[in-house]
Write an enzyme that holds these catalytic residues in place. Structure first.
Site, short mmCIF file in Angstrom:
data_model
loop_
_atom_site.label_atom_id
_atom_site.label_comp_id
_atom_site.label_asym_id
_atom_site.label_seq_id
_atom_site.Cartn_x
_atom_site.Cartn_y
_atom_site.Cartn_z
N HIS A 96 0.78 -1.37 0.01
CA HIS A 96 -0.03 0.23 0.07
C HIS A 96 0.95 1.26 0.00
CE1 HIS A 96 -2.89 2.98 1.44
NE2 HIS A 96 -3.68 2.48 0.83
N GLU A 168 -4.15 1.61 -7.25
CA GLU A 168 -4.49 2.70 -6.30
C GLU A 168 -3.63 4.04 -6.27
OE1 GLU A 168 -6.75 0.77 -2.89
OE2 GLU A 168 -4.69 1.57 -2.14
N GLY A 174 -7.52 8.81 0.43
CA GLY A 174 -7.56 9.33 1.79
C GLY A 174 -8.14 10.90 1.42
N SER A 215 -10.52 6.56 -2.81
CA SER A 215 -11.65 7.65 -2.74
C SER A 215 -12.97 6.98 -3.38
CB SER A 215 -11.49 8.83 -3.26
OG SER A 215 -10.54 9.54 -2.31
#
Ligand code: PGA
Length: 262
Positions: A96, A168, A174, A215
């Site tokens: 991540h 991502e 975020g 998101s």
């Protein structure tokens, strides 16, 4: 027919009490999930076992947010793939962007963790993404493909079907993230798919589950899930509450049901 995937990583959130509440509140929604929808949850380590005990009965899979690439030994503070397996995890989230940016995760360490997971039969969920700068410089595609290629170094044709890749974009994740448009999400994942076809051939590449994350929320979930290269959604904030996760399940369900009829 490939399933649609919907899951959430809780990052470093929730108390034991909140986890117990989530486990209770999510039962109904999970019990009504169709066969063609694969749900998954990735809690912080201390809660993996209780979440697994509560949701795997519905077919929901549970994961961990990281592992060590080594099997055992003098690695203070680390958790191995077999320990993750022991507590009920079948998925390992790897690479991540928060781990890459804050905890020295590199493409090389991602690859070692991918191999460690696969060796134990765990499913690595590899996260790759371009930064805001890379997007400005028009090297998003190069960056994503590089991350995928290194993550999959030495992954054999027998193992590749058990790999999940999530695109991502770092700029989309975020509180301060700018949600990617469905077109941007599709572009990222089709670049990944192209790299997978080159390495493993079209038949195998088409079996690899590709997710979009960053998101994702109730307003964009349905448009995203309809993109040809997107097999599922990997959600943060919008799925942390049971009601949010249940809402997203209900939004993607119609697309699963129409898939089942095909
Ligand atoms: P977000 O997180 O949905 O809260 O943007 C996504 C992620 O980090 O995977």
């Amino acid at each position: 027919m490939k399933k649609i995937w919907l899951g959430s990583s809780w990052k470093m959130n929730k108390t034991a009490t909140e986890v117990a509440e989530f486990n209770q509140q999510i039962q109904n929604a999970l019990s009504e999930v169709p066969q063609s929808l694969q749900t998954f949850l990735i809690p912080p380590f201390p809660y993996v076992q209780s979440v697994a005990e509560s949701v795997t009965q519905h077919g929901t899979r549970v994961g961990v947010q990281n592992i060590c690439w080594a099997e055992a030994g003098a690695f203070t503070g680390e958790i191995s793939a077999s320990m993750a397996k022991d507590i009920g995890a079948s998925i390992v989230e790897i690479g991540h962007s928060e781990r890459r940016a804050m905890f020295n995760e590199t493409d090389h360490s991602v690859n070692k963790k991918v191999l460690a997971s696969l060796n134990l039969g765990l499913t690595p969920l590899i996260c790759v993404g371009d930064t805001f700068d890379e997007k400005q410089w028009d090297v998003s595609r190069e960056s994503i493909v590089r991350q995928v290629k290194i993550a999959l170094f030495d992954v054999s044709i027998d193992q590749i079907e058990n790999v999940i890749i999530a695109y991502e974009p770092v700029w989309a994740i975020g509180e301060n993230g700018i949600p990617a448009s469905a077109i941007e999400a599709e572009e990222g994942l089709s670049a990944i798919k192209h790299a997978l076809v080159t390495k493993y051939g079209a038949e195998l590449a088409n079996k690899i589950v590709l997710l979009y994350g960053g998101s994702v929320h109730p307003d964009n979930a349905q448009e995203l899930i309809q993109q040809p290269s997107i097999d599922g959604l990997f959600v943060g904030r919008s799925a942390w509450e049971a009601s949010g996760f249940a809402k997203l399940i209900s939004l993607v369900k119609p697309y699963c049901e129409s898939k089942e009829e095909q």
